[in-house]
Design an enzyme around this catalytic site. Sequence first.
Site, PDB file in Angstrom:
ATOM      1  N   LYS A   1      47.893  52.490  51.399  1.00 46.73           N
ATOM      2  CA  LYS A   1      46.961  51.429  50.978  1.00 46.73           C
ATOM      3  C   LYS A   1      47.813  50.320  50.402  1.00 46.73           C
ATOM      4  CE  LYS A   1      42.832  50.371  48.335  1.00 46.73           C
ATOM      5  NZ  LYS A   1      41.481  50.855  48.037  1.00 46.73           N
TER       6      LYS A   1
ATOM      7  N   ARG B   1      36.014  45.216  45.583  1.00 40.93           N
ATOM      8  CA  ARG B   1      35.334  43.960  45.244  1.00 40.93           C
ATOM      9  C   ARG B   1      34.884  43.156  46.467  1.00 40.93           C
ATOM     10  NH1 ARG B   1      39.936  42.228  41.143  1.00 40.93           N
ATOM     11  NH2 ARG B   1      41.000  43.783  42.412  1.00 40.93           N
TER      12      ARG B   1
ATOM     13  N   GLU C   1      49.029  54.054  47.124  1.00 45.46           N
ATOM     14  CA  GLU C   1      48.642  52.649  46.936  1.00 45.46           C
ATOM     15  C   GLU C   1      49.562  51.939  45.951  1.00 45.46           C
ATOM     16  OE1 GLU C   1      44.822  51.954  45.105  1.00 45.46           O
ATOM     17  OE2 GLU C   1      44.865  49.834  45.610  1.00 45.46           O
TER      18      GLU C   1
ATOM     19  N   ARG D   1      31.805  45.456  35.762  1.00 43.65           N
ATOM     20  CA  ARG D   1      30.996  44.933  36.881  1.00 43.65           C
ATOM     21  C   ARG D   1      29.530  44.846  36.439  1.00 43.65           C
ATOM     22  NH1 ARG D   1      35.538  44.308  38.232  1.00 43.65           N
ATOM     23  NH2 ARG D   1      36.711  45.505  39.782  1.00 43.65           N
TER      24      ARG D   1
ATOM     25  N   SER E   1      41.542  44.514  48.462  1.00 46.70           N
ATOM     26  CA  SER E   1      41.231  43.078  48.447  1.00 46.70           C
ATOM     27  C   SER E   1      41.844  42.383  47.233  1.00 46.70           C
ATOM     28  CB  SER E   1      39.730  42.832  48.548  1.00 46.70           C
ATOM     29  OG  SER E   1      39.011  43.443  47.499  1.00 46.70           O
ATOM     30  N   GLY E   2      42.057  43.099  46.164  1.00 48.64           N
ATOM     31  CA  GLY E   2      42.880  42.603  45.060  1.00 48.64           C
ATOM     32  C   GLY E   2      42.378  41.383  44.308  1.00 48.64           C
ATOM     33  N   GLY E   3      41.107  41.012  44.481  1.00 42.05           N
ATOM     34  CA  GLY E   3      40.601  39.828  43.790  1.00 42.05           C
ATOM     35  C   GLY E   3      40.431  38.636  44.721  1.00 42.05           C
TER      36      GLY E   3
HETATM   37  P1  13P Z   1      39.843  45.874  45.423  1.00 42.06           P
HETATM   38  O1  13P Z   1      39.545  45.783  46.900  1.00 42.06           O
HETATM   39  O2  13P Z   1      38.768  45.337  44.550  1.00 42.06           O
HETATM   40  O3  13P Z   1      41.214  45.335  45.101  1.00 42.06           O
HETATM   41  O4  13P Z   1      39.907  47.410  45.065  1.00 42.06           O
HETATM   42  C1  13P Z   1      40.570  48.271  45.911  1.00 42.06           C
HETATM   43  C2  13P Z   1      41.184  49.356  45.157  1.00 42.06           C
HETATM   44  O5  13P Z   1      40.973  50.510  45.447  1.00 42.06           O
HETATM   45  C3  13P Z   1      42.101  49.020  44.047  1.00 42.06           C
HETATM   46  O6  13P Z   1      42.721  50.184  43.593  1.00 42.06           O
END
Ligand code: 13P
Length: 335
Positions: free
Chosen positions: A217, A295, A175, A31, A259-261
Amino acid sequence: METLQEIAKAMVAAGKGILAADESPGTAGKRLASINTESTPDSRRQYREVFLGTEGVENYLSGVIFHDETFRQSLSTGVSFVELLQGLGIIPGIKVDMGLQDLPNFSGEKYTQGITGLKERLAEYYAMGARFAKWRAAFSIGENLPSDTCVETNCVAMAMYALLCQEAGIVPIVEPEILLEGSHSIEESYEVTTRVLKELFATLKRYKVQMDGVILKSSMVISGNKNENRANAATVGEMTIKCLKESVPSEVPGVVFLSGGQIADEATENLYEINKAASLSEGGVPWQLTFSYARALQGPSLASWNGHDENIPAARERFLERMKANSAARMGEVA
Ligand code: 13P
């Protein structure tokens, strides 16, 4: 606030969500590289301070997930990040898995490591103030992927992690991330997400994990990022709710989404549609549905900051915008 149930409920309190500020030093370095800033323990510390030093975070955040490095760091005033959160009534959380490794004999698949020594690490984090933890597994969608073996291996590890957390008085966030990368359809995402969540909760049950003291999650049910005909937000909302209703026990207090990208606006719109679909679905849903983004909360702000002190107020303004928008979306409203 001491019981697992009380902590879990507070993590998904109305109008609030969780900031995932737990990128590993390696990922945080990427980042920082995107804004031409060298990655050092102190520049990573500054990166966290841009976000956590924002006035009013406590109006939108119920919790923050840290990586071990940040958990032990402080603001430039000398107040530790954990103390800052405690003073604001935000719950400190800690990522405790030790990352992904290739699963031998299963090309393209990963397992998550980190059970060894976990009991001792949890006791230390609890003493330092952590009241929830996170463990991430990752699954790719592809031809014959994910394999049953990969799903089973990861679910067993997550169950063991959840058990150890609850024993330590820490709420486990489990998660199982279904990765966005790929050309898969939303139907394939629905099938894989449902299969993984069913296996996960069946395994947690077998391990006698207390369902009212665990937070899921999840990724959203969503088309792959290379799909040429991606489903719209309303469909993401409906199919995500359908999937959760088929696989998540009603005792679980909340589901928080990664959010995953997804781009920041897309993640907000999808969260809004998920909450809308939940309220329109027959009988509603038993869980709170909120955000736990990294992100999609930090991305726009990072670009504004660009590593320069004079840009910090603007960066914080953008961070507030993202938190406000997602707080509204999580209540089924538009900011
Ligand atoms: P993002 O929202 O960027 O996907 O990250 C969340 C997260 O904790 C991934 O493990």
